[in-house]
Scaffold this active site. Structure first.
Site, PDB file in Angstrom:
ATOM      1  N   LYS A   1     -16.658   9.708   0.767  1.00  0.00           N
ATOM      2  CA  LYS A   1     -15.467   8.896   0.480  1.00  0.00           C
ATOM      3  C   LYS A   1     -15.317   8.732  -1.032  1.00  0.00           C
ATOM      4  O   LYS A   1     -16.216   9.064  -1.799  1.00  0.00           O
ATOM      5  CB  LYS A   1     -15.587   7.521   1.140  1.00  0.00           C
TER       6      LYS A   1
ATOM      7  N   HIS B   1     -14.838   4.611  -5.591  1.00  0.00           N
ATOM      8  CA  HIS B   1     -13.751   3.844  -6.206  1.00  0.00           C
ATOM      9  C   HIS B   1     -14.275   2.903  -7.287  1.00  0.00           C
ATOM     10  O   HIS B   1     -15.477   2.784  -7.524  1.00  0.00           O
ATOM     11  CB  HIS B   1     -12.933   3.100  -5.152  1.00  0.00           C
TER      12      HIS B   1
ATOM     13  N   HIS C   1     -17.159   0.415  -6.794  1.00  0.00           N
ATOM     14  CA  HIS C   1     -18.528   0.925  -6.885  1.00  0.00           C
ATOM     15  C   HIS C   1     -18.963   1.013  -8.349  1.00  0.00           C
ATOM     16  O   HIS C   1     -20.122   0.798  -8.674  1.00  0.00           O
ATOM     17  CB  HIS C   1     -18.635   2.297  -6.221  1.00  0.00           C
TER      18      HIS C   1
END
Length: 553
Positions: free
Chosen positions: A138, A141, A144
């Site tokens: 994933k 973003h 994080h």
């Protein structure tokens, strides 16, 4: 250093007030940073000494302050005593202040400030910090990235204070997304692309299979079946999943190295797929597990059926959930590390999840749940590269380096750098980190590249520039001056202001007026020692923040 001066002031107050010195030290504080050059060093809040302060008016407190100040005398430590609104001010003997601070910085080096009496009595603790924790396949973003910056700082601070710190990166490497990813790779995956750029390719596959699953029930069903096979330990499914995980971690380690961040353990939800079943059995044995009409299993944290307090711990098909795996992880970490504190660093959107997690641990009978903390932070919006929205951390790092190189290209000294790309990345990272720490931790903010790369004010670029400038002084003059120094030659108001606060802004201003060149050796030597002390303290503070200081830029 400050503790010694406080103790001396408290000793004199003790004799006048007939109170133990240790009761007085807490009422004596350093005077806040001021743009004024001539300020006192410490102040005593008279209000905090008076009992039943509600019965005292402001004028009473001011009268008491003046009366107490009149009973105090200057000595070898305190050179001036004055009063302010409800306070008594103490100015430390300037030569003593200069000598004490400079000698202490030289003696303690990178440990300056950490050897203070304020920390000497702290018990050494075992601390676990979980941070960064991206989801394999994933987007990495901005949340994080914030978690990485903040978590690294927390771990650095705890470690600097002598605690035993374990840094854990708890990857999102299990769950329904791997059912989708396994099915997606069988449909759209390419071995060559997986080897050359695993994070990018897995993300592309994940996006594509998500679209397919939304329109095609058979693909959605295949994904669900693949995840069930994973949960049941199917060898073929696990083998493919393991490859995804291993290749991703290799990439993460390489990218984190660019950030200057490391982890003691790369853990993940996958570690707890077996233990999550044990957690479910334990919840059931304690009568805490309830089945719903849909076939899911929940825990009622309110104990009275409040729907908002229901926490789902198992899907209807019997597979585990994020909450179940987090419970298993917490229990396992206590068994493994016997921690005194465990800190989770995530965005504030997960606040409810952690509240429920800690509550479930408590009702399961784990008293140590009180040792668990969640450090939430606000959301960053609008971080985009020139190619569009941020997808991976590497996109951010490459953008930082590119923009900083462009900014540095107009500076003459950049041409003399051995590795301008490395310098650009370190300065750019400093800019990003300081931008992240400038606001309140819980506040959301709009990201701006222009604001990040500002060279004036409280910015990372300014910090790096100041450090590089001070380092160049040592390179230019250091050999002849740094062995001995006479503190009597360092009494200018600007010098004292820098010594009081050891701040880069004050040092940058003083650097323009407190010249070393063409001054008598005694004056040059002690000024150089002052700037060296500032650089040393600045570098230590930068490293705590996760910034690598540069010596040239």
């Amino acid at each position: 250093m400050a503790c010694g001066f406080r103790r001396s002031i408290a000793g004199q107050l003790s004799r006048v007030l007939d109170l133990p010195p240790e009761n007085l030290i807490k009422s004596i504080s350093a005077v806040p940073v001021s743009r004024k050059e001539e300020v006192a060093d410490f102040q005593l809040s008279v209000d905090s000494l008076l009992e039943n302060t509600n019965n005292h008016s402001r004028s009473d407190i001011q009268v008491q302050a003046k009366r107490l100040a009149e009973k105090l005398k200057c000595d070898t430590v305190v050179s001036e005593i004055g009063t302010g609104p409800g306070t008594i001010h103490f100015k430390i003997n300037r030569e003593l202040l200069t000598k004490t601070v400079l000698q202490q910085v030289i003696q303690d080096g990178s440990k300056y400030g950490l050897k203070s009496e304020l920390f000497s009595g702290l018990p050494q603790k075992k601390i676990v910090v979980e941070f960064s924790s991206p989801n394999v396949a994933k987007k990495f973003h901005v949340g994080h990235l914030r978690s990485t910056i903040i978590g690294n700082f927390i771990a650095n601070i705890k470690e600097a204070l002598g605690h035993q710190v374990t840094r854990i990166n708890y990857l999102g490497d299990w769950g329904m997304q791997f059912g989708l990813l396994g099915t997606g790779f069988q449909l759209f995956g390419y071995e060559e692309k997986l080897q050359s750029n695993p994070l990018q390719h897995l993300f592309e596959v994940y996006v594509q299979v998500n679209k397919e699953a939304a329109d095609n029930q058979s693909v959605a069903k295949s994904a669900q079946e693949f995840f069930q096979r994973l949960e049941l330990g199917d060898t073929q499914a696990l083998s493919l999943w393991q490859r995804f995980r291993d290749l991703s971690i290799e990439e993460y380690i390489r990218i984190y190295k660019r950030l200057g961040v490391y982890f003691d353990e790369y853990s993940g939800e996958s570690f707890y797929r077996e233990k999550s079943r044990e957690v479910l059995k334990l919840l059931d044995s304690k009568g805490l597990l309830q089945k719903t009409e849909k076939g899911t299993a929940v825990v009622d944290l309110s104990r009275n059926g409040d729907p908002s307090s229901l926490c789902t711990v198992m899907r209807s098909d019997g597979t585990s959930l994020y909450a179940t795996r987090d419970l298993a992880a917490a229990i396992d970490r206590m068994d493994k590390y016997n921690f005194d504190t465990m800190i989770y660093v995530t965005d504030k959107g997960q606040r409810k999840h952690f509240q429920q997690l800690f509550q479930m641990l408590k009702i399961m009978g784990y008293d140590w749940a009180e040792r668990c903390q969640h450090v939430p932070f606000g959301v960053v919006q609008g971080m985009k590269t020139r190619r569009g929205d941020v997808t991976f951390l590497e996109d951010v790092l490459n953008e930082i380096r590119l923009r900083m190189l462009q900014n540095m290209a107009s500076v003459k000294t950049t041409r003399d750098l051995e590795n301008p790309q490395d310098t650009a990345e370190k300065v750019g990272l400093a800019a990003l980190i300081i931008q992240d720490f400038r606001g309140l931790l819980l506040s959301d903010y709009q990201f701006s590249w222009d604001r990040v790369f500002q060279s004036r004010g409280d910015t990372g670029v300014f910090l790096q520039y100041t450090h590089a400038r001070l380092h160049s002084l040592e390179e230019t003059f250091g050999c002849g001056y740094l062995n001995e120094f006479n503190t009597a030659c360092l009494q200018e108001p600007q010098s004292i202001s820098v010594l009081q606060h050891l701040l880069s802004h004050l040092a940058a201003v003083a650097h323009k007026t407190l010249h070393i060149k063409d001054n008598p050796p005694d004056v040059a030597a002690v000024r150089l020692q002052l700037f060296k002390a500032v650089r040393s303290v600045l570098a230590s503070g930068m490293r705590l923040l996760g910034i690598t200081p540069v010596c040239r830029m």
